[in-house]
Each structure stands twice: as C-alpha cells, then as structure tokens.
Design a protein around this motif. Sequence first.
Motif, PDB file in Angstrom:
ATOM      1  N   ARG A  88       0.864  -1.177   0.000  1.00 43.23           N
ATOM      2  CA  ARG A  88       0.000   0.000   0.000  1.00 43.23           C
ATOM      3  C   ARG A  88       0.899   1.225   0.000  1.00 43.23           C
ATOM      4  N   GLY A  89       0.981   1.886  -1.138  1.00 47.09           N
ATOM      5  CA  GLY A  89       1.814   3.082  -1.256  1.00 47.09           C
ATOM      6  C   GLY A  89       3.260   2.798  -0.923  1.00 47.09           C
ATOM      7  N   SER A  90       3.764   3.422   0.108  1.00 46.82           N
ATOM      8  CA  SER A  90       5.180   3.326   0.458  1.00 46.82           C
ATOM      9  C   SER A  90       5.501   2.166   1.408  1.00 46.82           C
ATOM     10  N   TYR A  91       4.499   1.320   1.723  1.00 48.81           N
ATOM     11  CA  TYR A  91       4.686   0.191   2.649  1.00 48.81           C
ATOM     12  C   TYR A  91       4.375  -1.121   1.943  1.00 48.81           C
ATOM     13  N   GLY A  92       5.131  -2.145   2.299  1.00 49.86           N
ATOM     14  CA  GLY A  92       4.850  -3.477   1.778  1.00 49.86           C
ATOM     15  C   GLY A  92       5.370  -4.537   2.713  1.00 49.86           C
ATOM     16  N   ARG A 137      13.977  -1.271   5.995  1.00 52.90           N
ATOM     17  CA  ARG A 137      13.535  -2.635   5.721  1.00 52.90           C
ATOM     18  C   ARG A 137      13.696  -3.417   7.015  1.00 52.90           C
ATOM     19  N   TRP A 138      12.721  -4.288   7.305  1.00 51.58           N
ATOM     20  CA  TRP A 138      12.852  -5.117   8.495  1.00 51.58           C
ATOM     21  C   TRP A 138      12.383  -6.524   8.202  1.00 51.58           C
ATOM     22  N   TRP A 139      13.030  -7.453   8.874  1.00 48.82           N
ATOM     23  CA  TRP A 139      12.793  -8.878   8.703  1.00 48.82           C
ATOM     24  C   TRP A 139      12.466  -9.457  10.076  1.00 48.82           C
ATOM     25  N   THR A 140      11.491 -10.358  10.113  1.00 49.56           N
ATOM     26  CA  THR A 140      11.201 -11.032  11.373  1.00 49.56           C
ATOM     27  C   THR A 140      11.205 -12.533  11.164  1.00 49.56           C
ATOM     28  N   TYR A 158       8.963  -3.303   4.237  1.00 49.50           N
ATOM     29  CA  TYR A 158       9.701  -2.088   3.908  1.00 49.50           C
ATOM     30  C   TYR A 158       8.792  -0.885   4.072  1.00 49.50           C
ATOM     31  N   PHE A 159       9.404   0.259   4.276  1.00 47.66           N
ATOM     32  CA  PHE A 159       8.688   1.536   4.295  1.00 47.66           C
ATOM     33  C   PHE A 159       9.598   2.586   3.692  1.00 47.66           C
ATOM     34  N   ASP A 160       9.084   3.302   2.698  1.00 49.26           N
ATOM     35  CA  ASP A 160       9.800   4.372   2.018  1.00 49.26           C
ATOM     36  C   ASP A 160       9.403   5.692   2.687  1.00 49.26           C
ATOM     37  N   PHE A 161      10.343   6.313   3.396  1.00 45.60           N
ATOM     38  CA  PHE A 161      10.043   7.548   4.126  1.00 45.60           C
ATOM     39  C   PHE A 161       9.633   8.687   3.202  1.00 45.60           C
ATOM     40  N   ALA A 162      10.273   8.788   2.030  1.00 40.47           N
ATOM     41  CA  ALA A 162       9.968   9.881   1.107  1.00 40.47           C
ATOM     42  C   ALA A 162       8.508   9.816   0.649  1.00 40.47           C
TER      43      ALA A 162
END
Length: 168
Positions: A88-92, A137-140, A158-162
């Motif tokens: 969704r947008g800048s998050y996945g 980016r983060w992994w669990t 992931y999350f794109d701050f921009a």
Amino acid sequence: MEPIYQHPRDLTLALFCGEPTFRMTLLRSRRVNAGPWDVHFHIIGESHAAIFSYERTPVFSEVLACVDVERAFVIHRFESLEPYRFARGSYGVTCTADRVDWQKPASVQKLEVQFPPMFGQVPMTRLQWQLDQQCIRWWTLHTYPLENDMIAVKTMSYFDFAGGKQWV
C-alpha cells in the motif's frame, strides 16, 4: 516466563492507523530515528509490532500476533500458512511459513527473544532492520515448535520515508 503453546495458524497480520488497538506486553524494544520519522520495534511475546510515528504522532503500525483483532485492521490470517504479499503506497510486506531455516539478512540492528522450551525445542522471535536515507527494511523470524516439527514464520517489510507522507 511460562511456556505457552501457540500455533502459527493462530497468527494475524494487522495494519493499524496509529497505534495498535489492544494492550501489548513489550519484551524488547528499540527506537529508530529517521528525521521526522520514528520507528518503534517491539517483540511482544512470540510476535512483533512496528509502530511508525511522524513528528512524534503515531501514524500506522504493523503487528503480527496471536490475538483477536478487529476485522477492519486484519490484512492476513495465517490459517492456511500460504505465502502472502501486501503493498500500500510506500509500505509493503511479504510473509511465509515453512520449515526451512532462515538466512539472516545483512543488517546492523537486531532484537531477539528466546522463550521456554516446548517439545524439546526453543521458540524464538527475531527482528532485524536496515535503515538508509530513504527507506527502512525489516525482517522477522518467529519459530513455533510443534510436537514433531518446527515451523518458522518469516516476514520481510519495507517503508519508504519519502513516499510516507500519504500516511500522515
């Protein structure tokens, strides 16, 4: 800590506007700052939460947990243990559940909690992340001992701050 039997089919992946709507027991936490953004990573039992704040105001949260969550916030239930992707947008996020060991990503930060043994195996939750100027980016990894097996649930997010202003 007392051992608690949980099965990965009990997991729910949820996305909340602001903070999660249920009470969490925080076992380990870390704050990551990226300019006006703060990311709070938490290990909550054999689960995790990532809470994103913009200028100190909680904007959205990713939670993977064995809890009942209002349907409006649920993006995936692990009933079938099938792979899942959401963007969704800048998050996945991408999720998998299998019996294969997890390759540790190259990252600079990590949280990990091991839990009391069950069926002769030690369950654990690991959360790792990598931050650059534009993105986090983060992994669990969440491991669940079964009577004759071990299942690992893995997420890569992931999350794109921009592009994240859409969340504010």
